[in-house]
Design a protein around this motif. Structure first.
Motif, PDB file in Angstrom:
ATOM      1  N   ILE A   1       3.249  -3.222   6.404  1.00 13.55           N
ATOM      2  CA  ILE A   1       2.272  -2.352   7.071  1.00 13.55           C
ATOM      3  C   ILE A   1       2.439  -2.491   8.582  1.00 13.55           C
ATOM      4  O   ILE A   1       2.397  -3.603   9.112  1.00 13.55           O
ATOM      5  CB  ILE A   1       0.836  -2.730   6.665  1.00 13.55           C
ATOM      6  CG1 ILE A   1       0.657  -2.617   5.141  1.00 13.55           C
ATOM      7  CG2 ILE A   1      -0.178  -1.846   7.390  1.00 13.55           C
ATOM      8  CD1 ILE A   1      -0.621  -3.246   4.634  1.00 13.55           C
TER       9      ILE A   1
ATOM     10  N   LEU B   1      -5.924   2.323   4.818  1.00 15.40           N
ATOM     11  CA  LEU B   1      -5.123   1.460   3.973  1.00 15.40           C
ATOM     12  C   LEU B   1      -5.800   1.248   2.623  1.00 15.40           C
ATOM     13  O   LEU B   1      -7.009   1.045   2.556  1.00 15.40           O
ATOM     14  CB  LEU B   1      -4.909   0.094   4.639  1.00 15.40           C
ATOM     15  CG  LEU B   1      -3.931   0.062   5.821  1.00 15.40           C
ATOM     16  CD1 LEU B   1      -3.884  -1.331   6.410  1.00 15.40           C
ATOM     17  CD2 LEU B   1      -2.546   0.506   5.386  1.00 15.40           C
TER      18      LEU B   1
ATOM     19  N   ARG C   1       5.620  -4.627   0.367  1.00 16.34           N
ATOM     20  CA  ARG C   1       4.926  -3.643   1.214  1.00 16.34           C
ATOM     21  C   ARG C   1       4.832  -4.181   2.633  1.00 16.34           C
ATOM     22  O   ARG C   1       4.396  -5.313   2.862  1.00 16.34           O
ATOM     23  CB  ARG C   1       3.520  -3.425   0.652  1.00 16.34           C
ATOM     24  CG  ARG C   1       2.623  -2.444   1.397  1.00 16.34           C
ATOM     25  CD  ARG C   1       1.199  -2.605   0.880  1.00 16.34           C
ATOM     26  NE  ARG C   1       0.300  -1.530   1.275  1.00 16.34           N
ATOM     27  CZ  ARG C   1      -1.021  -1.582   1.152  1.00 16.34           C
ATOM     28  NH1 ARG C   1      -1.607  -2.678   0.643  1.00 16.34           N
ATOM     29  NH2 ARG C   1      -1.774  -0.568   1.518  1.00 16.34           N
TER      30      ARG C   1
ATOM     31  N   GLU D   1       3.194   2.672   6.214  1.00 15.64           N
ATOM     32  CA  GLU D   1       3.404   1.750   5.105  1.00 15.64           C
ATOM     33  C   GLU D   1       4.806   1.972   4.554  1.00 15.64           C
ATOM     34  O   GLU D   1       5.190   3.097   4.253  1.00 15.64           O
ATOM     35  CB  GLU D   1       2.372   1.970   4.011  1.00 15.64           C
ATOM     36  CG  GLU D   1       0.950   1.623   4.409  1.00 15.64           C
ATOM     37  CD  GLU D   1      -0.021   1.828   3.257  1.00 15.64           C
ATOM     38  OE1 GLU D   1       0.050   1.054   2.286  1.00 15.64           O
ATOM     39  OE2 GLU D   1      -0.829   2.768   3.332  1.00 15.64           O
TER      40      GLU D   1
END
Length: 452
Positions: free
Chosen positions: A188, A297, A186, A198
């Motif tokens: 960000i 988030l 992942r 994301e």
């Protein structure tokens, strides 16, 4: 094996043209279930039945879209996109698999499993929303089809140029399903105004070993820290290339990079509404690519690797994965089969600490799960609506590979007549759902202790 899709009144939407089509598709799949193991003509018959199923599915999509258009249904475009994905991605991929496998039993079973799962989900979720007024939120932020097509082709081109692969786009509505042993990465990005992107890149481990491992001339049979770090930089470069397609992308800077377990990824992704969500078959393993834009988030405790000690964090992640796999191997495996999300969650939370738990929401999903990973015990909802518990139990007992798997029924009905019916099937036992959870757990613990 006796597989059947059983029509249930809760599948009725009340719209005749939709319900009639669903019943027809159920009927065609049931015919295919019946035809699989027939004589030497079965290959030709199955070919014609699959063709028939496809024709009726496409006819149903067109009629359903016309109906939604006539009532000015707000989520018409979302349905069109889901229909198009199944029509142009999933069905052709399944047909190709069957042809390449020369109509093997496994390939036909795969076709039937995917199509049956799609039909049930399509009926209960997407089509039910037409009459219930529920809004389908998961795909509401997908970008227009033209942009999807460009992005999908761009990713195909990049995967080809980097790895010399010829990937096939399996789905542009990837819903976060697990495939093999995965690495969940992942990235960000954020702006000064706290707008966030994301990026989720999911690699089947075999993909990393087969591609990056061959570039590094590594003969490792498992993903190590060096391979993972190289994969991380390749993923970042791929994202940076893709990021340029977004307006104002120069305003976004990397805030964090994380490695997630599948559970962490699933918990984050199920709350997302992605702009892109692709799944590719690269020929060397599966690869998924998802992008979301968000102001909030979801933090599920992934390992951050943006720090200067990235290699040690990657090592920690891989060691954690291995420890979890080792712990799972040592645990008894329980398959929970129930059509209630609430019940599955409750039981999963009850058993997760001491057992390896997998779940299935239908009899067909249960059979697929048993085939992929044989459990030590099946807890089966006695009141299953589709492919009911008696049929699922009969399937399990009719297969030589499954016949020794113990089955315990879970039931809401404990009156004398109902109990007699359960006992007549000769399971290893039955438990009342009305029992306190700790009592159910105690019974299962005792069941396994008896075998020691």
């Amino acid at each position: 094996m006796g597989h059947r899709l059983v029509w249930n009144k809760r599948y009725n939407t009340g719209v005749e043209i939709i319900d009639r089509a669903h019943k027809k598709l159920f009927s065609i799949l049931n015919k295919l279930f019946d035809l699989r193991e027939q004589d030497e003509k079965s290959q030709w018959v199955c070919h014609e039945a699959i063709k028939y199923f496809k024709e009726h599915a496409l006819k149903h999509f067109a009629e359903e879209e016309n109906y939604m258009d006539s009532i000015h249904y707000a989520d018409l475009e979302t349905h069109r996109r889901i229909h198009k994905n199944f029509r142009e991605r999933t069905l052709p991929a399944l047909e190709k698999e069957i042809e390449l496998a020369d109509f093997s039993e496994d390939s036909i079973n795969h076709f039937l499993g995917v199509c049956a799962g799609w039909l049930v989900g399509h009926t209960l979720i997407e089509d039910y929303a037409i009459v219930s007024g529920e809004h389908i939120t998961q795909w509401e932020n997908l970008l227009p089809e033209e942009e999807q097509a460009i992005m999908g082709q761009t990713l195909i081109n990049l995967l080809h140029s980097i790895f010399q692969l010829n990937p096939i786009l399996i789905s542009d509505c990837y819903g976060g399903e697990k495939f093999g042993d995965g690495i969940y990465y992942r990235i960000i990005y954020s702006t000064k105004e706290q707008k966030k992107w994301e990026f989720f890149l999911i690699f089947e481990q075999q993909f990393i070993i087969s591609t990056i491992g061959s570039v590094l001339d590594t003969h490792s049979e498992a993903v190590n820290a060096m391979l993972m770090n190289t994969a991380r930089y390749v993923a970042k470069q791929l994202v940076e290339r893709i990021k340029g397609y977004f307006p104002s992308s120069e305003e976004f800077e990397i805030k964090d990079e994380q490695l997630l377990t599948y559970d962490q990824f699933q918990k984050i992704f199920e709350k997302q509404s992605p702009q892109f969500s692709f799944l590719f078959d690269t020929g060397k393993g599966y690869f998924a690519y998802c992008v979301t834009a968000t102001d909030i988030l979801q933090n599920e405790g992934g390992i951050s690797i943006i720090t200067t000690n990235a290699m040690s964090e990657i090592e920690k992640y891989l060691n954690q994965n291995q420890l979890e796999k080792t712990a799972i191997i040592q645990k008894k495996k329980i398959l929970l089969v129930d059509d209630s999300n609430f019940m599955l969650k409750t039981l999963q939370n009850l058993f997760n600490h001491d057992y390896e738990v997998t779940t299935a929401k239908s009899g067909l999903s249960a059979i697929r799960s048993i085939t992929l990973d044989k459990p030590d015990l099946i807890l089966l909802d006695y009141e299953m609506p589709i492919c009911n518990s008696s049929q699922v139990f009969a399937m399990i007992r009719s297969e030589k590979e499954f016949v020794d798997i113990p089955v315990i029924f879970l039931t809401n009905k404990v009156d004398k007549e109902s109990v007699k019916k359960v006992i007549a099937l000769k399971p290893e036992g039955y438990l009342s759902k009305s029992q306190p959870p700790e009592s159910i757990k105690k019974e299962i613990d005792h069941f396994f202790k008896k075998d020691l």
